[in-house]
Design a protein around this motif. Structure first.
Motif, PDB file in Angstrom:
ATOM      1  N   GLY A 178       1.486  -1.671   0.326  1.00  0.00           N
ATOM      2  CA  GLY A 178      -0.084  -0.053   0.261  1.00  0.00           C
ATOM      3  C   GLY A 178       0.788   1.183   0.122  1.00  0.00           C
ATOM      4  N   GLU A 179       0.450   2.440  -1.193  1.00  0.00           N
ATOM      5  CA  GLU A 179       0.886   4.362  -0.408  1.00  0.00           C
ATOM      6  C   GLU A 179       0.232   4.502  -0.810  1.00  0.00           C
ATOM      7  OE1 GLU A 179       3.272   6.246  -4.361  1.00  0.00           O
ATOM      8  OE2 GLU A 179       3.756   4.636  -4.063  1.00  0.00           O
ATOM      9  N   LYS A 180       0.650   5.003   1.007  1.00  0.00           N
ATOM     10  CA  LYS A 180      -0.362   6.486   2.144  1.00  0.00           C
ATOM     11  C   LYS A 180      -0.736   7.456   0.706  1.00  0.00           C
ATOM     12  CE  LYS A 180      -2.251   7.564   6.279  1.00  0.00           C
ATOM     13  NZ  LYS A 180      -1.841   7.531   7.631  1.00  0.00           N
ATOM     14  N   GLU A 181      -1.486   8.426   0.839  1.00  0.00           N
ATOM     15  CA  GLU A 181      -1.560   9.573   0.515  1.00  0.00           C
ATOM     16  C   GLU A 181      -2.942  10.241   0.552  1.00  0.00           C
ATOM     17  OE1 GLU A 181      -2.782  10.782  -4.373  1.00  0.00           O
ATOM     18  OE2 GLU A 181      -1.608   8.971  -4.187  1.00  0.00           O
ATOM     19  N   GLY A 182      -2.154  10.721   1.590  1.00  0.00           N
ATOM     20  CA  GLY A 182      -2.496  11.811   2.330  1.00  0.00           C
ATOM     21  C   GLY A 182      -3.642  10.535   3.238  1.00  0.00           C
ATOM     22  N   ARG A 183      -4.688  10.626   3.166  1.00  0.00           N
ATOM     23  CA  ARG A 183      -5.268   9.319   4.059  1.00  0.00           C
ATOM     24  C   ARG A 183      -6.223   9.162   3.925  1.00  0.00           C
ATOM     25  NH1 ARG A 183     -10.133  12.484   7.588  1.00  0.00           N
ATOM     26  NH2 ARG A 183     -10.758  10.316   7.820  1.00  0.00           N
ATOM     27  N   VAL A 184      -5.760   9.016   2.369  1.00  0.00           N
ATOM     28  CA  VAL A 184      -5.671   7.262   1.517  1.00  0.00           C
ATOM     29  C   VAL A 184      -4.887   5.975   1.271  1.00  0.00           C
ATOM     30  CG1 VAL A 184      -6.534   6.405  -1.071  1.00  0.00           C
ATOM     31  CG2 VAL A 184      -7.482   8.139   0.489  1.00  0.00           C
TER      32      VAL A 184
END
Length: 115
Positions: free
Chosen positions: A91-97
């Motif tokens: 998984g790659e976090k982008e902000g809260r997503v």
């Protein structure tokens, strides 16, 4: 029959040279176990659906995967947790997503074979 383990050496063979070839083809038992574990990850229809969606469309978030597969969010999260622990997805976090993608090259190769 040089490759036949001692505990099987007393058994009668039909084609001894082919037995050795078969033993060599099977290879390292640890590698066989690792691939067996990979195949087990693909065996569940929900996990396979998630992997196909990720493989064919690119990174997706849990909620989007839930909609695409017809699963609920907790079931998707649980399956992704298992796949992540096995090193198949990341998984790659982008902000809260967090968007997940398939990172295991061996599994990608297998997914390419699915029509």
């Amino acid at each position: 029959m040089h490759l036949v383990p001692a505990d099987r050496a007393d058994r009668r063979t039909i084609d001894g040279h082919r037995v050795c070839d078969a033993i060599a083809a099977i290879g390292d038992p640890g590698q066989v176990r690792a691939w067996s574990d990979r195949f087990a990850l693909l065996a569940g229809p929900n996990r396979l659906s998630l992997l196909l969606a990720l493989h064919r469309t690119g990174p997706l978030a849990v909620s989007d995967l839930a909609i695409a597969t017809g699963m609920n969010d907790p079931a998707v999260s649980q399956a992704l947790r298992l796949l992540r622990a096995a090193g198949v997805v990341a998984g790659e976090k982008e902000g809260r997503v967090v968007r997940y993608s398939v990172v295991d090259e061996g599994v990608r190769g297998l997914l390419k074979q699915v029509p």
